[in-house]
Write an enzyme that holds these catalytic residues in place. Structure first.
Site, PDB file in Angstrom:
ATOM      1  N   HIS A  52       0.854  -1.177   0.000  1.00  0.00           N
ATOM      2  CA  HIS A  52       0.000   0.000   0.000  1.00  0.00           C
ATOM      3  C   HIS A  52       0.896   1.234   0.000  1.00  0.00           C
ATOM      4  O   HIS A  52       2.044   1.182   0.463  1.00  0.00           O
ATOM      5  CB  HIS A  52      -0.888   0.036   1.233  1.00  0.00           C
ATOM      6  CG  HIS A  52      -1.948  -1.013   1.249  1.00  0.00           C
ATOM      7  ND1 HIS A  52      -3.006  -0.970   2.114  1.00  0.00           N
ATOM      8  CD2 HIS A  52      -2.119  -2.141   0.515  1.00  0.00           C
ATOM      9  CE1 HIS A  52      -3.791  -2.023   1.911  1.00  0.00           C
ATOM     10  NE2 HIS A  52      -3.264  -2.750   0.944  1.00  0.00           N
ATOM     11  N   GLU A  54       0.972   3.847   1.846  1.00  0.00           N
ATOM     12  CA  GLU A  54       1.477   4.214   3.178  1.00  0.00           C
ATOM     13  C   GLU A  54       2.632   3.318   3.605  1.00  0.00           C
ATOM     14  O   GLU A  54       3.635   3.797   4.142  1.00  0.00           O
ATOM     15  CB  GLU A  54       0.370   4.102   4.241  1.00  0.00           C
ATOM     16  CG  GLU A  54      -0.843   4.937   3.974  1.00  0.00           C
ATOM     17  CD  GLU A  54      -1.966   4.175   3.284  1.00  0.00           C
ATOM     18  OE1 GLU A  54      -3.136   4.366   3.676  1.00  0.00           O
ATOM     19  OE2 GLU A  54      -1.678   3.384   2.366  1.00  0.00           O
ATOM     20  N   CYS A  82      -6.124   1.837   5.840  1.00  0.00           N
ATOM     21  CA  CYS A  82      -6.759   0.583   6.247  1.00  0.00           C
ATOM     22  C   CYS A  82      -6.203   0.181   7.619  1.00  0.00           C
ATOM     23  O   CYS A  82      -5.245   0.791   8.113  1.00  0.00           O
ATOM     24  CB  CYS A  82      -6.476  -0.504   5.203  1.00  0.00           C
ATOM     25  SG  CYS A  82      -4.767  -1.104   5.215  1.00  0.00           S
ATOM     26  N   CYS A  85      -2.356  -0.462   7.595  1.00  0.00           N
ATOM     27  CA  CYS A  85      -1.565   0.758   7.490  1.00  0.00           C
ATOM     28  C   CYS A  85      -1.668   1.594   8.770  1.00  0.00           C
ATOM     29  O   CYS A  85      -0.687   2.191   9.202  1.00  0.00           O
ATOM     30  CB  CYS A  85      -1.988   1.566   6.272  1.00  0.00           C
ATOM     31  SG  CYS A  85      -1.561   0.742   4.713  1.00  0.00           S
TER      32      CYS A  85
END
Length: 148
Positions: A52, A54, A82, A85
């Site tokens: 992801h 992040e 999410c 993260c």
């Protein structure tokens, strides 16, 4: 020091992710106004469900600083993080989280499990939402509309 948002750069990373066929999410990490790391989603490209924006930005920032903690750093991301993260943000000790669009389906900050509210969460960043929301939401809408 005067506050300066880096959401514009996060949005550029999100647009680049969309061009690569990735869900358009971008992230930027800054400290004292200087950019340390930036990334867009790369889960498909890297065949890595943890890639992801992040997570990639956190890894790059830690590598750039040569440390596992990002104390005093700000994270700008185009979509509410999410749960995975959010946990990484807490573990990295990021000081401030700025995000654009809420994620009712998969968010982990203001939606769903609300990771930072749990007693097991050892660090909670300051949270600021709603920065460039309309543009981030439009990127996501356009991306998913093209998939249908």
């Amino acid at each position: 020091m005067v506050f300066r948002s880096h959401m514009d750069l996060a949005l550029a990373e999100a647009r680049a992710a969309a061009v690569r066929g990735e869900v358009p999410v971008g992230a930027v990490i800054a400290r004292d106004g200087a950019i340390i790391a930036q990334a867009g989603n790369r889960t498909r490209e890297l065949n890595d469900p943890t890639a992801h924006a992040e997570m990639l930005a956190i890894r790059a920032a830690c590598a750039a600083l040569g440390q596992e903690r990002l104390t005093g750093c700000d994270l700008y991301v185009t979509l509410e993080p999410c749960p995975m993260c959010a946990a990484a943000i807490s573990n990295a000790r990021i000081a401030r989280l700025y995000y654009a669009a809420a994620d009712p389906k998969s968010g982990g900050v203001a939606q769903g499990p609300r990771i930072f509210t749990h007693p097991q969460c050892h660090h909670r960043p300051e949270i600021y939402d709603g920065i460039s929301t309309a543009e981030a939401e439009q990127l996501l809408r356009d991306f998913f509309a093209a998939k249908r």
